[in-house]
Design an enzyme around this catalytic site. Structure first.
Site, PDB file in Angstrom:
ATOM      1  N   GLU A  62      65.322 -34.432 -55.967  1.00  0.00           N
ATOM      2  CA  GLU A  62      65.540 -35.857 -56.187  1.00  0.00           C
ATOM      3  C   GLU A  62      64.562 -36.414 -57.219  1.00  0.00           C
ATOM      4  O   GLU A  62      63.969 -37.473 -57.034  1.00  0.00           O
ATOM      5  CB  GLU A  62      65.446 -36.629 -54.865  1.00  0.00           C
ATOM      6  CG  GLU A  62      66.492 -36.175 -53.852  1.00  0.00           C
ATOM      7  CD  GLU A  62      66.558 -37.012 -52.582  1.00  0.00           C
ATOM      8  OE1 GLU A  62      65.536 -37.604 -52.200  1.00  0.00           O
ATOM      9  OE2 GLU A  62      67.645 -37.068 -51.980  1.00  0.00           O
ATOM     10  N   ASP A  87      71.312 -34.061 -44.811  1.00  0.00           N
ATOM     11  CA  ASP A  87      70.253 -35.071 -44.814  1.00  0.00           C
ATOM     12  C   ASP A  87      70.318 -35.978 -43.592  1.00  0.00           C
ATOM     13  O   ASP A  87      70.792 -37.113 -43.707  1.00  0.00           O
ATOM     14  CB  ASP A  87      70.360 -35.915 -46.093  1.00  0.00           C
ATOM     15  CG  ASP A  87      69.123 -36.762 -46.326  1.00  0.00           C
ATOM     16  OD1 ASP A  87      68.126 -36.552 -45.614  1.00  0.00           O
ATOM     17  OD2 ASP A  87      69.160 -37.630 -47.219  1.00  0.00           O
ATOM     18  N   GLU A 135      67.627 -43.954 -40.834  1.00  0.00           N
ATOM     19  CA  GLU A 135      68.218 -44.244 -42.143  1.00  0.00           C
ATOM     20  C   GLU A 135      69.746 -44.188 -42.107  1.00  0.00           C
ATOM     21  O   GLU A 135      70.418 -44.997 -42.728  1.00  0.00           O
ATOM     22  CB  GLU A 135      67.676 -43.227 -43.159  1.00  0.00           C
ATOM     23  CG  GLU A 135      68.351 -43.303 -44.512  1.00  0.00           C
ATOM     24  CD  GLU A 135      67.852 -42.218 -45.485  1.00  0.00           C
ATOM     25  OE1 GLU A 135      66.954 -41.449 -45.120  1.00  0.00           O
ATOM     26  OE2 GLU A 135      68.381 -42.169 -46.599  1.00  0.00           O
TER      27      GLU A 135
HETATM   28  C1  GCV Z   1      61.777 -39.696 -49.249  1.00  0.00           C
HETATM   29  C2  GCV Z   1      66.874 -38.832 -48.361  1.00  0.00           C
HETATM   30  C3  GCV Z   1      66.393 -40.253 -48.377  1.00  0.00           C
HETATM   31  C4  GCV Z   1      65.244 -40.439 -49.355  1.00  0.00           C
HETATM   32  C5  GCV Z   1      64.142 -39.443 -48.982  1.00  0.00           C
HETATM   33  C6  GCV Z   1      64.718 -38.044 -49.031  1.00  0.00           C
HETATM   34  C7  GCV Z   1      63.723 -36.986 -48.646  1.00  0.00           C
HETATM   35  O1  GCV Z   1      67.502 -38.508 -49.569  1.00  0.00           O
HETATM   36  O2  GCV Z   1      67.457 -41.104 -48.697  1.00  0.00           O
HETATM   37  O3  GCV Z   1      64.794 -41.768 -49.249  1.00  0.00           O
HETATM   38  O4  GCV Z   1      63.042 -39.567 -49.835  1.00  0.00           O
HETATM   39  O5  GCV Z   1      65.802 -37.962 -48.133  1.00  0.00           O
HETATM   40  O6  GCV Z   1      63.772 -36.553 -47.503  1.00  0.00           O
HETATM   41  O7  GCV Z   1      62.911 -36.600 -49.464  1.00  0.00           O
END
Ligand code: GCV
Length: 717
Positions: free
Chosen positions: A297, A371, A399
């Site tokens: 990411e 995720d 989340e």
């Molecule tokens: C900290 C998901 C979340 C991100 C998070 C990522 C991760 O994609 O939406 O906010 O980033 O996981 O675990 O690194």
């Protein structure tokens, strides 16, 4: 039952006290415990000894209605004795039989010493005594019998760590409980007493580490001024057995050190990390180590230099090794430039690196391959890397499960992954059996309730208890939590536990039934977004995951499709790949299935899908009804507030009851929204009529698609 009712409370029930409320027990029970426990003999020479003693005094004073008598040595007929072989002559004779308890374990034993009835809280180290004190207080809070008490406990998992996704500006990524608990502005000088309460809560569960900052890390966290702040927090946490860790940004040698590269094989980079580790340990002698998100990411990582994840992890591991620190290297790695199914990418990346990591590297693997969805199969890396210690990472903050306003108890989700049988080497091998650590993405913030809602505290609690012993039952943990948090009265505990245990299936039903996943709105993930398409990357869209078309729905991960099933052990793969054997809750995760596929219920898939969405809504209504049945008794609510006392038997205090009821209203509204929007969307694809009796969504699809929530909380940035 009346014996278990609490009769009074000294403080307002705003949730701040968590499960450590210590409100007075019913008089008869309190009197009984007072007699059995007698005087207290507890050392107070070290900070941890003092923490144990203070917690005990606080707990007994609250629960039993008066402060215990503290003695330097046992004199009366009954005594509660705390200590280690080093700190207590009374405990010293138990040294040998405590050898197998390990550094964190403890022994609670009712016995006779010198003609006296003694209850021992004994351990090899001070921290074990503190853990034992919390265990004893839990027994009292839940009204357990102390007769013939014999408890031997040692943690099954070495690293029990919270991950805070807290940014230095106070924003918490995916946080729904206010701002960051860490006030970086006033640290290190001001040590908010709340930091101590945070440490107490964690120690009550055996949590022994905390990563202070977001994995999407700022290099600034490693700068000297921030290290001084982290050191102040470490000082507060140390007596409670909690080590501080930091998320390390891989490119920090460039950003902080002014180097031209962060290449892990560059000697200057290696020196920079060694010096940085020395600097950290000079300030925080028991620093735990680094957590790293790399090449995922958009984060920098070793692959930027053509190196492997093992090269990157080993670089940091070598710097930390002389000090005893560890690297928790995240396996949450995927890239949209890679055409392969996102669910396969972490395994593909790491499987071949088994055995290539230094001994102080632990690979931190999310519970599922995508995720933190409401339901995922276990991650295929579990059971597949026998030469690499693995940590399980779960998300406590919700989340993808309705943020803090939806009542969803995550114990069953955690239990489901922990008890998954990986069939490694063809034998039963659960995820729980092989863990070197458990990490929980914290749901803790500045909110008065800590977790954003009263029931979200249960998720912090369940994480901690399962990290200590991953084979515990989610139901038993919920029962302890409900008894301590609301009332030990079985008429309160039983309905709350039933409600909690059903809540995870409810959210699966109204959001992502039958193995669907990642259908949330774009970016902030608030509310439904099954239509989400286009944008910067396909693997951040819903259509990538559900693949619905006129003929059917679901992601084909069999050999005909992405073949993700092949990443599991053969027996597991065979089960998942076979339409006749795949568990129905994972059906659409692994298969693209025709709309008229016959389900276990006898209904065609389309009808089943709609029925599941509607069932989810009804399950929330059922939670509301249960909660309403626990409403404060007439006249009791105000009286209890005025008297500063807890509610009468069979009811919850008004303050917390009201907030939970309000949040359930939000949850019901949003569950209905999820159901209606999803049914409207999938119907536009399937072209099928709604099954008889199913209500038509009140708005056309375009209405749901047009809803925008640019200020939804917790977004990443
Ligand atoms: C900290 C998901 C979340 C991100 C998070 C990522 C991760 O994609 O939406 O906010 O980033 O996981 O675990 O690194």
């Amino acid at each position: 039952m009346a014996l278990l009712a609490c009769t009074g409370s000294a403080h307002a029930e705003d949730g701040y006290a968590l499960w450590m409320r210590y409100v007075p027990l019913a008089p008869a029970l309190a009197a009984d415990y007072r007699t059995q426990l007698g005087e207290v003999v507890a050392p107070d020479q070290t900070p941890t000894q003092r923490a144990a003693r203070e917690e005990l005094v606080r707990g007994l004073t609250g629960l039993l209605g008066r402060a215990p008598r503290m003695q330097a040595a046992a004199a009366g007929d009954h005594a509660l004795v705390l200590g280690t072989p080093q700190s207590s002559a009374l405990i010293a004779p138990f040294r040998d039989e405590m050898a197998s308890l390990g550094d964190d374990g403890y022994l609670l034993r009712r016995t006779r010493i010198g003609g006296r009835d003694v209850l021992l809280v004994a351990a090899r180290q001070d921290i074990g005594v503190l853990y034992g004190v919390f265990h004893l207080l839990r027994l009292l809070q839940t009204g357990a019998s102390l007769n013939a008490l014999e408890v031997r406990e040692s943690p099954r998992v070495r690293l029990r760590v919270l991950n805070h996704w807290d940014n230095l500006d106070g924003h918490v990524e995916r946080g729904y409980a206010g701002r960051s608990l860490w006030d970086w502005q006033t640290l290190p000088e001001w040590r908010d007493p709340r930091y101590t309460d945070y440490a107490r809560a964690n120690a009550s569960l055996g949590i022994n580490g905390t990563v202070l900052n977001n994995v999407n890390a700022s290099a600034q966290s490693l700068a000297p001024d921030y290290l001084a702040k982290a050191a102040a927090l470490a000082d507060v946490f140390r007596p409670y057995g909690i080590r501080v860790y930091l998320s390390a940004r891989f490119s920090a040698p460039i950003e902080l050190g002014g180097l031209k590269t962060a290449d892990p094989l560059d000697p200057n980079v290696q020196r920079w990390w060694r010096d940085k580790a020395d600097e950290i340990y000079a300030r925080i002698p028991d620093f735990g180590g680094f957590l790293v998100k790399a090449n995922s990411e958009g984060q920098p990582g070793p692959q930027d230099y053509g190196r492997t994840h093992a090269d990157g992890a080993n670089l940091l591991a070598d710097a930390l090794a002389p000090h005893g620190g560890v690297v928790m290297w995240r396996a949450f790695v995927y890239a949209h430039e890679v055409p392969a199914d996102r669910a396969t990418q972490a395994y593909t990346e790491f499987f071949g690196l088994d055995g290539a990591f230094r001994p102080n590297v632990i690979l931190q693997v999310k519970n599922g391959p995508i995720d933190f969805q409401p339901r995922e199969p276990f991650h295929p890396l579990f059971g597949a890397m026998p030469r690499t210690p693995l940590m399980l990472e779960v998300q406590i903050t919700k989340e993808y499960l309705g943020f803090a306003t939806h009542l969803v108890y995550l114990g069953p989700l955690f239990e489901e992954v922990l008890q998954s049988d990986t069939r490694a080497r063809g034998e039963r091998a659960t995820v729980a059996q092989s863990l070197a650590g458990m990490a929980g993405v914290a749901n803790i913030g500045s909110d008065r309730t800590w977790s954003g809602s009263h029931f979200d505290q249960a998720n912090w609690y369940a994480f901690g208890r399962l990290a200590w012993n991953p084979d515990q039952s989610a139901r038993d943990i919920a029962a302890d939590w409900a008894a301590m948090t609301f009332s030990p009265d079985p008429e309160v505990v039983a309905p709350i536990v039933d409600m909690m245990m059903a809540s995870r299936e409810a959210v699966v039903n109204y959001m992502t039934p039958l193995g669907l996943h990642h259908l949330m709105a774009r970016g902030h993930h608030y509310g439904p977004g099954p239509w989400v398409d286009g944008g910067p990357r396909a693997d951040w869209t819903a259509v990538y995951y559900h693949r619905a078309d006129r003929d059917g729905i679901g992601f084909d991960r069999t050999a005909r499709g992405s073949n993700a099933v092949a990443q599991y052990a053969p027996e597991v793969a065979a089960k998942y790949a076979d339409l006749a054997q795949v568990p129905e809750p994972l059906l659409l995760w692994f298969h693209h299935v025709p709309w008229d596929h016959r389900m276990a219920s006898g209904r065609p898939l389309w009808d089943e899908l709609v029925a599941r969405y509607s069932l989810g809504v009804r399950q929330v209504q059922a939670m509301q009804a249960t909660w309403a049945s626990l409403a404060p008794l007439p006249g009791n609510a105000n009286a209890s507030v005025e008297r500063g006392s807890a509610p009468l038997l069979g009811s919850i205090d008004a303050q917390r009851h009201e907030q939970v009821a309000a949040y359930l209203k939000i949850q019901l509204r949003e569950a209905q929204w999820w159901r209606d929007a999803s049914v409207a969307y999938f119907q536009s694809i399937s072209g099928r009529p709604l099954p008889p009796g199913e209500a038509t969504p009140p708005h056309p699809l375009a209405y749901y698609e047009a809803l925008q929530y640019p200020s939804a909380p917790g977004d990443g940035r």
